[in-house]
Design a protein around this motif. Structure first.
Motif, PDB file in Angstrom:
ATOM      1  N   HIS A  51       0.950  -1.270  -0.080  1.00 58.37           N
ATOM      2  CA  HIS A  51      -0.093  -0.200   0.170  1.00 58.37           C
ATOM      3  C   HIS A  51       0.667   1.280  -0.027  1.00 58.37           C
ATOM      4  CE1 HIS A  51      -3.734   2.155   1.020  1.00 58.37           C
ATOM      5  NE2 HIS A  51      -2.989   3.166   1.617  1.00 58.37           N
ATOM      6  N   GLU A  54       2.296   1.957  -3.440  1.00 61.37           N
ATOM      7  CA  GLU A  54       1.317   2.702  -4.329  1.00 61.37           C
ATOM      8  C   GLU A  54       1.507   3.989  -3.969  1.00 61.37           C
ATOM      9  OE1 GLU A  54      -2.375   0.883  -5.995  1.00 61.37           O
ATOM     10  OE2 GLU A  54      -2.447   0.256  -3.866  1.00 61.37           O
ATOM     11  N   GLU A  55       1.973   4.493  -2.640  1.00 58.89           N
ATOM     12  CA  GLU A  55       2.051   5.979  -2.500  1.00 58.89           C
ATOM     13  C   GLU A  55       3.305   6.515  -2.820  1.00 58.89           C
ATOM     14  OE1 GLU A  55      -0.126   7.517  -0.908  1.00 58.89           O
ATOM     15  OE2 GLU A  55      -1.289   6.739   0.512  1.00 58.89           O
ATOM     16  N   VAL A 267      -5.959   4.299  -9.351  1.00 55.32           N
ATOM     17  CA  VAL A 267      -5.273   3.100  -8.939  1.00 55.32           C
ATOM     18  C   VAL A 267      -6.181   1.870  -9.359  1.00 55.32           C
ATOM     19  CG1 VAL A 267      -4.533   4.338  -6.688  1.00 55.32           C
ATOM     20  CG2 VAL A 267      -6.466   3.086  -6.793  1.00 55.32           C
ATOM     21  N   ARG A 356      -3.457   8.177  -3.993  1.00 48.55           N
ATOM     22  CA  ARG A 356      -2.488   7.334  -3.574  1.00 48.55           C
ATOM     23  C   ARG A 356      -1.084   7.387  -4.674  1.00 48.55           C
ATOM     24  NH1 ARG A 356      -4.532   1.730  -2.938  1.00 48.55           N
ATOM     25  NH2 ARG A 356      -6.059   2.919  -1.565  1.00 48.55           N
ATOM     26  N   LYS A 359      -1.874   8.802  -8.462  1.00 41.66           N
ATOM     27  CA  LYS A 359      -3.119   8.058  -9.152  1.00 41.66           C
ATOM     28  C   LYS A 359      -4.437   8.362  -8.057  1.00 41.66           C
ATOM     29  CE  LYS A 359      -1.151   5.685 -12.609  1.00 41.66           C
ATOM     30  NZ  LYS A 359      -1.459   5.697 -14.143  1.00 41.66           N
ATOM     31  N   CYS A 361      -7.278   7.543  -5.906  1.00 42.55           N
ATOM     32  CA  CYS A 361      -7.741   6.485  -5.024  1.00 42.55           C
ATOM     33  C   CYS A 361      -9.274   6.267  -5.120  1.00 42.55           C
ATOM     34  CB  CYS A 361      -7.040   6.611  -3.626  1.00 42.55           C
ATOM     35  SG  CYS A 361      -7.663   5.309  -2.526  1.00 42.55           S
TER      36      CYS A 361
END
Length: 410
Positions: A51, A54-55, A267, A356, A359, A361
């Motif tokens: 996660h 993704e950030e 995302v 995120r 992108k 979220c």
């Protein structure tokens, strides 16, 4: 999972320990060492690392119990808890801090970290045991920022705060029996005036940020995550032009009306919620279907977005605008099942857009549905405390009358 395992040499020469490495889609980003709960580098921690990847972070989760039980991956049942506590009791904090520094050093040599805009910057984030270690890492390692969730025993090591070396954020649940009110007060007082933020979450309990856990508290977890990412971005990045990313998304939705291009700005599993009508979609498949059949190609041809204000934060954009159209076709997402009336509508609308990394979220979209229905002649505003197009007009001209609905009172 998106990651792989690497081996790190212990600083004291006693061997090597394994660490889970998760990298962002771009292949580069600031480093983030994630510190485990007492349950080891289990699936929960690896999913959390993905996660954060993704950030935009290059995330490394070291096995801190390698000296006790290498490769420990436990669940959260009673037997697992007993084994976890046995490892915790045998854990040497001083050696653990050495291993954390080794993980920081190893992460700084990763190509994706060295090539990041803020090269070789590394933060630390930890949970439970890892939360207290994140605090100690801020005092005794050369990390650039540290974030601790519901750390256990911090109040016993407050003298270490004298050597605080970097920005620190602590998330403390108010109902945590492992950190009672007197400990919470002591921590807050000891860190006052230092480069530290201490947040207390009313009603939340230990492990409030663990998805699926008995004490998971989504509102507190969301707020804490936003605060965490904001602190990380201030100290180590990454920095994205969220305003431009949101503009591009809107261009694909309303100008070119390209569903696939719209989805490409989001995302892998995004969601959209139009709050008044509860329309939208959760996950790629459902949202793509919604955009294709009920949104992107379902807005009247004269639809206009009139920007009023925009607030750009660390993780989200809040847009205030007027949404203007003539009701010449059915608009399933706003007026499902309502036949075209041919009437014009101007409605204030607020979009809260979460990102995120680079992108989108999710989107939470708000407007006053009663005002829309009044403008379409579907709601009698003479009998109800609602207004029509005046809500949009007053947004642009604050000198227009206030309290008109109150003036109608007998």
């Amino acid at each position: 999972m998106n990651g792989r395992y690497i081996d790190i040499a212990a600083a004291d020469g006693s061997g090597q320990f394994r660490a889970y490495l998760s990298t962002p889609a771009s292949g580069r980003g600031p480093g983030l060492v994630m510190l485990q709960e007492i349950f080891g580098v289990n699936a929960t921690l690896r999913a959390l690392a993905d996660h954060y990847a993704e950030e935009g972070y290059t995330v490394l989760v070291p096995d801190l119990f390698w000296r006790q039980t290498p490769g420990l991956e436990l669940g959260y049942g009673p037997e697992d808890r007993e084994q976890a506590l046995a490892c915790y009791r045998a854990f040497d904090i001083a050696l653990g801090l050495q291993d954390i520094q080794s993980a920081i050093n190893a992460l700084r040599t990763q190509p994706g970290v060295a090539e990041a805009v803020q090269a070789a910057k590394v933060g630390v984030v930890g949970y439970c045991l890892g939360g207290s270690l994140a605090y100690l890492a801020a005092c005794h390692t050369d990390c650039d920022v540290a974030v601790g969730y519901y750390g256990v025993g911090i109040e016993k090591r407050l003298d270490d705060a004298a050597t605080l070396r970097c920005p620190l954020v602590l998330h403390i649940p108010a109902e945590d029996a492992h950190c009672p009110p007197d400990a919470q007060q002591a921590i807050t007082q000891a860190l006052a005036g230092r480069d530290a933020e201490v947040y207390i979450y009313p009603g939340a309990d230990h492990a409030f940020a663990r998805p699926g856990g008995d004490h998971f508290d989504k509102p507190s977890a969301l707020m804490a995550h936003q605060r965490s990412v904001a602190a990380l971005k201030r100290a180590i990045g990454p920095h994205f032009d969220l305003s431009a990313l949101w503009d591009r998304h809107c261009e694909y939705e309303f100008a070119t009306r390209d569903v696939d291009a719209t989805m490409a700005t989001m995302v892998a599993e995004p969601y959209v919620n139009h709050i008044p009508t509860m329309t939208g979609g959760v996950g790629y498949r459902h949202l793509h279907h919604f955009y294709s059949n009920f949104f992107v190609n379902s807005n009247p041809p004269d639809t206009r977005l009139v920007p009023i204000s925009r607030t750009v934060g660390a993780t989200q954009v809040v847009d205030e605008m007027l949404f203007c159209f003539t009701h010449t076709c059915e608009i399933p997402w706003m007026l499902p099942g309502v036949a075209p009336t041919g009437r014009p509508v101007e409605i204030p609308l607020v979009a809260i857009v979460q990102f995120r990394g680079d992108k989108l979220c999710h989107e939470h979209i708000y407007w006053d549905q009663a005002s829309v229905l009044v403008q379409l002649g579907l709601l009698d505003d003479s009998r109800l405390p609602v207004a029509g197009v005046a809500t949009a007009r007053k947004l642009l001209d604050e000198t227009l009358p206030s309290n008109a609905l109150m003036a109608r009172r007998p």
